[in-house]
Design an enzyme around this catalytic site. Structure first.
Site, mmCIF file in Angstrom:
data_model
loop_
_atom_site.group_PDB
_atom_site.id
_atom_site.type_symbol
_atom_site.label_atom_id
_atom_site.label_comp_id
_atom_site.label_asym_id
_atom_site.label_seq_id
_atom_site.Cartn_x
_atom_site.Cartn_y
_atom_site.Cartn_z
ATOM 1 N N TYR A 161 8.989 -6.078 -5.268
ATOM 2 C CA TYR A 161 10.323 -6.142 -4.680
ATOM 3 C C TYR A 161 11.408 -6.454 -5.708
ATOM 4 O O TYR A 161 12.583 -6.568 -5.353
ATOM 5 C CB TYR A 161 10.340 -7.177 -3.550
ATOM 6 C CG TYR A 161 9.587 -6.701 -2.333
ATOM 7 C CD1 TYR A 161 10.236 -6.425 -1.140
ATOM 8 C CD2 TYR A 161 8.210 -6.513 -2.383
ATOM 9 C CE1 TYR A 161 9.540 -5.976 -0.033
ATOM 10 C CE2 TYR A 161 7.504 -6.067 -1.287
ATOM 11 C CZ TYR A 161 8.167 -5.803 -0.114
ATOM 12 O OH TYR A 161 7.479 -5.356 0.977
ATOM 13 N N LYS B 37 -5.409 -9.434 -4.239
ATOM 14 C CA LYS B 37 -6.225 -8.260 -4.570
ATOM 15 C C LYS B 37 -6.667 -8.398 -6.026
ATOM 16 O O LYS B 37 -6.579 -7.469 -6.840
ATOM 17 C CB LYS B 37 -5.424 -6.966 -4.353
ATOM 18 C CG LYS B 37 -6.256 -5.690 -4.406
ATOM 19 C CD LYS B 37 -7.222 -5.542 -3.250
ATOM 20 C CE LYS B 37 -7.942 -4.185 -3.328
ATOM 21 N NZ LYS B 37 -8.999 -4.069 -2.303
ATOM 22 N N ASP C 24 -7.327 -6.590 1.988
ATOM 23 C CA ASP C 24 -7.829 -5.662 2.993
ATOM 24 C C ASP C 24 -8.776 -6.364 3.958
ATOM 25 O O ASP C 24 -8.759 -6.102 5.171
ATOM 26 C CB ASP C 24 -8.493 -4.438 2.354
ATOM 27 C CG ASP C 24 -9.318 -4.769 1.124
ATOM 28 O OD1 ASP C 24 -8.954 -5.695 0.394
ATOM 29 O OD2 ASP C 24 -10.331 -4.095 0.883
ATOM 30 N N ASP D 208 4.808 -9.284 3.340
ATOM 31 C CA ASP D 208 5.635 -8.395 4.148
ATOM 32 C C ASP D 208 4.768 -7.645 5.161
ATOM 33 O O ASP D 208 5.082 -7.564 6.350
ATOM 34 C CB ASP D 208 6.359 -7.413 3.225
ATOM 35 C CG ASP D 208 7.477 -6.663 3.930
ATOM 36 O OD1 ASP D 208 7.739 -6.938 5.112
ATOM 37 O OD2 ASP D 208 8.091 -5.792 3.295
#
Length: 331
Positions: free
Chosen positions: A123, A170, A202, A226
């Site tokens: 971002y 991750k 995930d 988000d």
């Protein structure tokens, strides 16, 4: 008296902000609202979606609350939300996710909190084209930003009688960026007494859908926060009831996190629950716990009774009728 910046936003924003103001004032709290515009209306008047005086008034008042602001997809002006977070260094995004009895949901007893780093990751908006071949976006994770958001999450666990903190990452693939975030998480949590663990993003998405009641407070970098905060909103009835807060060292901006819904604007049918719940968070931030609890209890009563509900909640009440019902319970 508190002086608070009010940014009504686009679409249904002005309607739901007006509703929120009525609910907050019904508690008896003394607030002077300083209203300023940002988003599409600001472009028409100032040729920018977020004029400098909007930032200035938040800096002066320290606290703001805002309605939804439309962000163009793939073109146009940059997100006003992102600009506010970066200009005011609102590094922590706080999103409580909780079921209400009376609101249709597939789950019961969900009560978790997403703590999202708010200033970096993808971002930062650092992108460039690779000739005619493609485009590249750069993911930024720093020690400083990671330490302060993880410490914020730890403090939240301790200050709110929570029991467990989960880091979402991750790091199995992004070993340097997410690996840095995860290592800092482990180092800070070692110094605390509560339970902590980590989860690949995930797997987190799957487990939140299967067993959301198993999670308490979850901390993560910007992008995952988000996505997962919206996923979690879907578990308990949607973005229309979920509040949000952006908190920094010096300033705080509270907001409805749903879209501006221009298709139903000015029709007296928008659901103002999200902005009202955000105001509850704002009152708690200001130390007005009793006033905040009054609104929370009124919402619980209205949802439990189920007689006065807006159309998105399965009823036929107008925005005004819904707000009047809440104010009746407060008084």
């Amino acid at each position: 008296m508190y002086k608070i910046t009010l940014i009504p936003g686009d679409g249904i924003g002005p309607e739901i902000c007006k509703a929120m103001v009525k609910v907050v004032e019904s508690t008896g709290v003394n607030i002077e609202w300083e209203e300023v515009i940002a988003g599409k209306n600001a472009i028409e008047k100032y040729n920018t979606p977020i004029p400098k005086h909007v930032i200035d008034t938040v800096k002066k008042n320290k606290v703001a609350i805002k309605g939804p602001i439309t962000t163009p997809i793939g073109k146009g002006f940059r997100s006003v939300n992102v600009t506010l977070r970066q200009e005011l260094d609102l590094y922590a995004n706080l999103r409580p996710i909780k079921t209400f009895k009376g609101i249709k949901s597939r789950y019961e007893d969900v009560d978790l909190v997403i703590v999202r780093e708010n200033t970096e990751d993808l971002y930062t908006g650092i992108e460039h084209k690779l000739g005619e071949y493609g485009a590249e976006s750069i993911k930024i994770i720093t020690k400083e930003a990671s330490k302060r958001i993880i410490q914020f999450a730890c403090d939240y666990v301790n200050d709110n009688n929570r029991n467990k903190l989960t880091c979402v990452h991750k790091a199995n693939i992004m070993k340097l960026t997410d690996g840095l975030f995860l290592n800092i998480f482990r180092g800070i949590c070692e110094k605390h007494d509560f339970e902590y663990n980590d989860l690949i993003v995930d797997a987190a998405a799957m487990n939140l859908v299967l067993n959301p009641e198993k999670y308490d407070v979850m901390v993560m970098p910007n992008l995952y926060g988000d996505i997962l905060s919206d996923l979690c909103a879907g578990l308990v009835g949607g973005l229309g009831i979920i509040p949000g807060a952006n908190i920094g060292k010096d300033y705080a901006v509270f907001e409805a996190v749903h879209g501006s819904a221009p298709d139903i604007a000015n029709q007296n049918k928008a659901n103002p629950t999200a902005i009202i719940q955000s105001a509850v968070m704002m009152l708690k931030y200001l130390g007005e716990q009793d006033k905040a609890i009054k609104i929370e209890n009124a919402l619980k009563h209205v949802f439990m009774e189920g007689k006065v509900m807006t159309s998105d909640l399965g009823g036929s009440a107008t925005t005004q009728e819904f707000v009047e019902e809440i104010c009746k319970h407060i008084k």
